[in-house]
Design a protein around this motif. Structure first.
Motif, PDB file in Angstrom:
ATOM      1  N   ASP A 234       9.616  19.583 -42.433  1.00  0.00           N
ATOM      2  CA  ASP A 234       8.248  19.719 -42.971  1.00  0.00           C
ATOM      3  C   ASP A 234       7.362  20.572 -42.068  1.00  0.00           C
ATOM      4  OD1 ASP A 234       8.935  18.154 -45.112  1.00  0.00           O
ATOM      5  OD2 ASP A 234       8.115  16.286 -44.265  1.00  0.00           O
ATOM      6  N   HIS A 235       7.543  20.448 -40.755  1.00  0.00           N
ATOM      7  CA  HIS A 235       6.617  21.077 -39.819  1.00  0.00           C
ATOM      8  C   HIS A 235       7.220  22.245 -39.050  1.00  0.00           C
ATOM      9  CE1 HIS A 235       3.607  17.929 -40.453  1.00  0.00           C
ATOM     10  NE2 HIS A 235       4.610  17.075 -40.457  1.00  0.00           N
ATOM     11  N   ARG A 236       8.472  22.560 -39.266  1.00  0.00           N
ATOM     12  CA  ARG A 236       9.164  23.699 -38.680  1.00  0.00           C
ATOM     13  C   ARG A 236       9.428  23.521 -37.185  1.00  0.00           C
ATOM     14  NH1 ARG A 236       5.624  28.732 -40.467  1.00  0.00           N
ATOM     15  NH2 ARG A 236       4.045  27.383 -39.545  1.00  0.00           N
ATOM     16  N   VAL A 237       8.395  23.278 -36.393  1.00  0.00           N
ATOM     17  CA  VAL A 237       8.558  23.114 -34.946  1.00  0.00           C
ATOM     18  C   VAL A 237       7.712  21.926 -34.507  1.00  0.00           C
ATOM     19  CG1 VAL A 237       8.185  24.135 -32.669  1.00  0.00           C
ATOM     20  CG2 VAL A 237       9.004  25.565 -34.550  1.00  0.00           C
ATOM     21  N   MET A 238       8.325  21.020 -33.705  1.00  0.00           N
ATOM     22  CA  MET A 238       7.593  19.882 -33.147  1.00  0.00           C
ATOM     23  C   MET A 238       8.110  19.616 -31.747  1.00  0.00           C
ATOM     24  SD  MET A 238       7.426  17.205 -36.375  1.00  0.00           S
ATOM     25  CE  MET A 238       6.223  16.140 -35.582  1.00  0.00           C
ATOM     26  N   THR A 239       7.195  19.210 -30.879  1.00  0.00           N
ATOM     27  CA  THR A 239       7.599  18.837 -29.528  1.00  0.00           C
ATOM     28  C   THR A 239       8.107  17.402 -29.536  1.00  0.00           C
ATOM     29  OG1 THR A 239       5.415  17.994 -28.921  1.00  0.00           O
ATOM     30  CG2 THR A 239       5.829  20.365 -28.593  1.00  0.00           C
ATOM     31  N   THR A 240       8.730  17.033 -28.425  1.00  0.00           N
ATOM     32  CA  THR A 240       9.246  15.659 -28.318  1.00  0.00           C
ATOM     33  C   THR A 240       8.106  14.657 -28.426  1.00  0.00           C
ATOM     34  OG1 THR A 240      10.981  16.490 -26.842  1.00  0.00           O
ATOM     35  CG2 THR A 240      10.635  14.104 -26.902  1.00  0.00           C
ATOM     36  N   ASP A 241       7.001  14.939 -27.778  1.00  0.00           N
ATOM     37  CA  ASP A 241       5.850  14.028 -27.834  1.00  0.00           C
ATOM     38  C   ASP A 241       5.296  13.919 -29.247  1.00  0.00           C
ATOM     39  OD1 ASP A 241       3.564  12.517 -26.511  1.00  0.00           O
ATOM     40  OD2 ASP A 241       2.485  14.187 -27.461  1.00  0.00           O
ATOM     41  N   GLN A 242       5.242  15.028 -29.972  1.00  0.00           N
ATOM     42  CA  GLN A 242       4.739  15.000 -31.341  1.00  0.00           C
ATOM     43  C   GLN A 242       5.637  14.166 -32.246  1.00  0.00           C
ATOM     44  OE1 GLN A 242       4.475  19.173 -32.213  1.00  0.00           O
ATOM     45  NE2 GLN A 242       2.382  19.377 -31.407  1.00  0.00           N
ATOM     46  N   LEU A 243       6.948  14.298 -32.063  1.00  0.00           N
ATOM     47  CA  LEU A 243       7.875  13.495 -32.855  1.00  0.00           C
ATOM     48  C   LEU A 243       7.744  12.015 -32.516  1.00  0.00           C
ATOM     49  CD1 LEU A 243      10.979  15.828 -32.709  1.00  0.00           C
ATOM     50  CD2 LEU A 243       9.797  15.111 -34.792  1.00  0.00           C
ATOM     51  N   ALA A 244       7.509  11.714 -31.249  1.00  0.00           N
ATOM     52  CA  ALA A 244       7.323  10.313 -30.859  1.00  0.00           C
ATOM     53  C   ALA A 244       6.060   9.739 -31.488  1.00  0.00           C
ATOM     54  CB  ALA A 244       7.265  10.209 -29.330  1.00  0.00           C
ATOM     55  N   ARG A 245       4.976  10.509 -31.463  1.00  0.00           N
ATOM     56  CA  ARG A 245       3.728  10.033 -32.087  1.00  0.00           C
ATOM     57  C   ARG A 245       3.862   9.931 -33.593  1.00  0.00           C
ATOM     58  NH1 ARG A 245       0.157  14.639 -29.831  1.00  0.00           N
ATOM     59  NH2 ARG A 245      -1.388  13.824 -31.327  1.00  0.00           N
ATOM     60  N   ALA A 246       4.562  10.857 -34.202  1.00  0.00           N
ATOM     61  CA  ALA A 246       4.702  10.844 -35.662  1.00  0.00           C
ATOM     62  C   ALA A 246       5.535   9.669 -36.150  1.00  0.00           C
ATOM     63  CB  ALA A 246       5.328  12.156 -36.133  1.00  0.00           C
ATOM     64  N   THR A 247       6.481   9.188 -35.290  1.00  0.00           N
ATOM     65  CA  THR A 247       7.357   8.087 -35.700  1.00  0.00           C
ATOM     66  C   THR A 247       7.007   6.774 -35.027  1.00  0.00           C
ATOM     67  OG1 THR A 247       8.923   8.711 -33.956  1.00  0.00           O
ATOM     68  CG2 THR A 247       9.274   9.651 -36.150  1.00  0.00           C
ATOM     69  N   ASP A 248       5.936   6.770 -34.188  1.00  0.00           N
ATOM     70  CA  ASP A 248       5.549   5.553 -33.449  1.00  0.00           C
ATOM     71  C   ASP A 248       6.747   4.997 -32.676  1.00  0.00           C
ATOM     72  OD1 ASP A 248       2.886   5.588 -34.291  1.00  0.00           O
ATOM     73  OD2 ASP A 248       3.380   4.559 -36.156  1.00  0.00           O
ATOM     74  N   THR A 249       7.441   5.897 -31.999  1.00  0.00           N
ATOM     75  CA  THR A 249       8.646   5.532 -31.249  1.00  0.00           C
ATOM     76  C   THR A 249       8.497   6.039 -29.821  1.00  0.00           C
ATOM     77  OG1 THR A 249       9.949   5.777 -33.280  1.00  0.00           O
ATOM     78  CG2 THR A 249      11.167   5.714 -31.212  1.00  0.00           C
ATOM     79  N   PRO A 250       8.997   5.304 -28.828  1.00  0.00           N
ATOM     80  CA  PRO A 250       8.919   5.807 -27.439  1.00  0.00           C
ATOM     81  C   PRO A 250       9.574   7.166 -27.313  1.00  0.00           C
ATOM     82  CG  PRO A 250       9.531   3.492 -27.467  1.00  0.00           C
ATOM     83  CD  PRO A 250       9.553   3.944 -28.891  1.00  0.00           C
TER      84      PRO A 250
END
Length: 562
Positions: free
Chosen positions: A25-41
């Motif tokens: 959906d977003h093409r490029v995401m950082t590790t921190d962004q993926l963690a925030r988007a999934t509410d996962t450490p």
């Protein structure tokens, strides 16, 4: 290449598949962004990403550097794209550093809106980026005609609802100081074409504002000032100005609002603070919620204006159809029949007097609306015309019965007025009395008044050479006396003067064939009482059908008076 991870994702999905969907959906995401988007450490997310990378589904890059603590910018590989969508839009090549940074910044804006928007009164309902958010429409190529496919390519399309439930939308553009003001103006030209062609109608609740997130406040102010000059803000109602009439409300609803904020590195500020500069030089910096609320308020104000505009357009179209029918109703005859056409002509008469007792109580507006809609509808369904014909014919008979009943009530008074004969004759042809004919029937001249008018304008034969005008009885007495004098004594003993007077009347008088009014033979005009043209010999005036018999024949065909 290990296939266990891929097979497991195909079979059961799970958190790792969610990461693939987000990257798609977003093409490029950082590790921190993926963690925030999934509410996962972040460590858990990184572990799953490494598994996906080992399976050949994702890969990462560090824009501008390959060592140090720069964040990983993750993207899908072709195999990962095929797993999520069934196709492989990605070509597998490493994106440029600017592309990765730009895409990750757009993702950060999405996260800021998702995380801080509800507290600011904006609940996100949709977010589309890349091709999913592109707008395509058919627009005119020039003022002389022709169309072509046009395209608007915002970085993202943001849709949300306010706390009061109103829907709002906005176009998001992210500038990392990589575009010149000339390039930004070219982008603005595409937005102007989008707004000019009203391509947003039917897709968004209002014309979405253009929101530019750039690197510095100075760059944001420069962009909005240039946009104000380029857009010609004075031609449309400005932000926050009072709307005067429907034209202003509709123009404001379709106006392109442009705002910019110089906090692209910290998009949370753009969501929560007074960070947005408008093109209106009189406006201070505002919040994103204020911009969206103004768009929603403009939509709410414009909706009644659109409704009034559409109602007025419908009324004009209806009136034009009815005007053409009034001028030439003949094309309706084979479709609707004479009774329906007679009713339509009556309803379209502009001389109606609702207080006139002869005026039937019909819902004229509803009937004419139905008629105009039927006439404009192409093609017409098989049931439309017969149903309309039956309804109009039924209304015609009700109106006709009403007029007959009222004429009968007038005649029941025992008076005898020649104009009532004309009304009865018209009704006998199953024809409604037009307003100009039935208006004032209750005040029509009595037979005595009509006869007096006949004698008032009667003139004796021109060759008599009378010095003064004689009434008909005087003239007849004079002529009968002269003839009586010419008779011999023996003839006068055997001749009655009344017989001579009757013969004189038979020679010089006629009777109206409809109302039996006495009219001189020299008068070749219409009957002064009922305007009939045909005459009878004077001695046959008793053969004219009495008014009571005419009305009795009409009453036999009426329905109950509505």
């Amino acid at each position: 290449m290990p296939s266990g991870t891929t097979d497991r994702l195909r079979a059961s999905g799970g958190p790792s598949e969610h990461l693939l969907v987000l990257l798609n959906d977003h093409r490029v995401m950082t590790t921190d962004q993926l963690a925030r988007a999934t509410d996962t450490p972040a460590r858990t997310v990184l572990y799953r990403l490494e598994q996906l990378r080992t399976a050949g589904l994702v890969d990462y890059d560090r824009p501008g550097r390959q060592r140090g603590s720069a964040p990983h910018h993750w993207r899908l590989r072709p195999a990962g794209a095929r797993l999520v969508t069934g196709t492989s839009p990605a070509d597998g090549r490493r994106p440029s550093a600017l592309f990765s940074a730009h895409a990750a910044t757009i993702t950060e804006v999405w996260l800021a809106l998702r995380e801080h928007g509800p507290a600011a009164g904006l609940t996100m309902t949709c977010w589309t980026t890349d091709r999913a958010g592109w707008q395509e429409w058919e627009g005119p190529t020039s003022q002389w005609g022709g169309t072509s496919t046009k395209r608007l390519t915002p970085d993202a399309v943001y849709e949300a609802v306010l706390d009061d439930g109103q829907k709002v939308a906005a176009f998001i553009e992210v500038d990392l100081a990589s575009m010149t003001q000339t390039q930004l103006r070219a982008k603005l030209d595409r937005y102007r074409a989008y707004v000019r062609d009203e391509a947003w109608r039917g897709r968004f609740p209002h014309c979405p504002p253009l929101l530019l997130l750039t690197t510095t406040a100075h760059r944001a102010v420069t962009f909005t000032r240039n946009a104000a000059r380029h857009l010609g803000e004075n031609s449309l109602p400005g932000y926050g100005r009072r709307l005067v009439d429907d034209f202003d409300r509709i123009a404001a609803h379709g106006r392109l609002v442009v705002a910019a904020a110089g906090c692209v590195r910290d998009p949370a500020r753009a969501v929560t603070e007074h960070a947005w500069t408008l093109t209106d030089p009189e406006a201070a910096e505002v919040t994103l919620t204020a911009i969206c609320t103004e768009r929603a308020a403009t939509t709410a104000a414009a909706l009644p204006a659109y409704q009034r505009q559409e109602a007025e357009a419908d009324r004009l179209r209806r009136d034009e159809v009815l005007r053409r029918i009034r001028v030439n109703p003949r094309p309706l005859l084979p479709l609707l029949g004479p009774a329906a056409v007679d009713l339509i002509s009556y309803l379209l008469d502009t001389h109606h007097d609702p207080t006139d007792a002869f005026t039937p109580h019909l819902d004229a507006d509803a009937t004419l609306d139905r008629l105009a809609g039927w006439w404009r509808r192409t093609p017409r369904s098989d049931g439309d015309t017969p149903a309309l014909r039956a309804a109009l014919t039924r209304q015609h008979h009700q109106a006709w019965s009403h007029q007959v009943s009222h004429l009968a009530r007038l005649a029941a008074t025992g008076e005898d007025r020649p104009a009532w004969y004309a009304a009865a004759a018209d009704l006998a042809r199953q024809r409604l009395l037009p307003a100009t004919e039935h208006h004032g029937l209750h005040k029509a001249r009595s037979r005595e008044e009509a006869q007096e008018k006949v004698w008032r304008y009667w003139q004796p034969a021109a060759d008599l050479g009378e010095a003064t005008a004689l009434t008909y009885p005087q003239w007849r007495e004079q002529q009968v006396t002269a003839e009586w004098t010419r008779l011999s004594w023996w003839q006068r003993q055997r001749t009655d003067r009344t017989i001579l007077a009757a013969a004189f009347d038979a020679e010089h008088l006629t009777a109206c064939a409809r109302c039996a009014l006495t009219i001189p033979a020299t008068d070749t005009g219409n009957c002064p009482g009922c305007h009939h043209t045909q005459r009878l010999p004077h001695e046959q005036h008793h053969t004219v059908t009495p008014l009571t018999d005419l009305i009795a024949a009409l009453r036999a065909d009426t329905t109950d008076d509505p």
